[in-house]
Write an enzyme that holds these catalytic residues in place. Sequence first.
Site, PDB file in Angstrom:
ATOM      1  CE1 TYR A  74      43.292  38.285  31.447  1.00  0.00           C
ATOM      2  CE2 TYR A  74      42.196  39.873  32.884  1.00  0.00           C
ATOM      3  CZ  TYR A  74      43.027  38.775  32.716  1.00  0.00           C
ATOM      4  OH  TYR A  74      43.580  38.164  33.826  1.00  0.00           O
ATOM      5  CB  SER A  96      40.589  38.576  36.400  1.00  0.00           C
ATOM      6  OG  SER A  96      40.986  39.929  36.436  1.00  0.00           O
TER       7      SER A  96
END
Length: 249
Positions: A152, A138
């Site tokens: 995350y 990501s």
Amino acid sequence: MTTLITGASSGLGAEMARQLAARGEDLALCARRADRLEELRAELLAAHPDRRVEVRTLDVTDHDAVFAVVRDFADTLGRIDRVVVNAGLGKGAPLGTGRFDANRDTAMTNFVAALAQVEAAMEVFRGQGGGHLVMVSSMSAMRGMPKSMTTYGATKAGVAHLVEGLRAEFYGTSGYDFTVLYPGYIASEMNAGVAAAENRMMVPTEKGVAAMVAAIEKKKDSACVPALPWTPLSVVMKHAPLPVYRRMI
């Protein structure tokens, strides 16, 4: 070419399956939702009847099952040329606010379960003498993220480093390829609560996944996808002074 995709029942995983099938690849698809997998399989075979599509139900946090399913795919299909570690979780909370449970779940799914998937994939690749490992990371891995994104982002940085470590280990060894994808804002079920109108950098699933598939097919070491605006933004994210970076995010 046979590609295994985890988390393939929806979102980026399902669209990757569609686009790779259209490029002539056979597929091994796994996810938790058996009904969605069967629907996707039927869709793919209707569009590409000459393709081979195998599906298995898998919760990636069941580590023994990860190894069993990957081995079963390899036995059934004879070979797995590529594994895309795509399954993930997006929930989280600011650290110290009483939601360790949410952050723990994200860490276990996005890092520990990803480690199991990488281990299982590399077991197959080492046995057959090669393969292409693809990790869906990501853009949040570029630098520490605040608030609900802290855990995350850390997991996505961690899984990127798993693949970077393997690339260093196998440098100069023929037959092994390693790709880390850093998606920006691509519409999917994980971010369904963020409307495109609220985030002008959000791109449709098909367009975002097309950039991911292009990088996969080229076997790039790493790719921010889509390249614009995320490749230049990755440099800014890494090197901007903290006050500037904080305003960006």
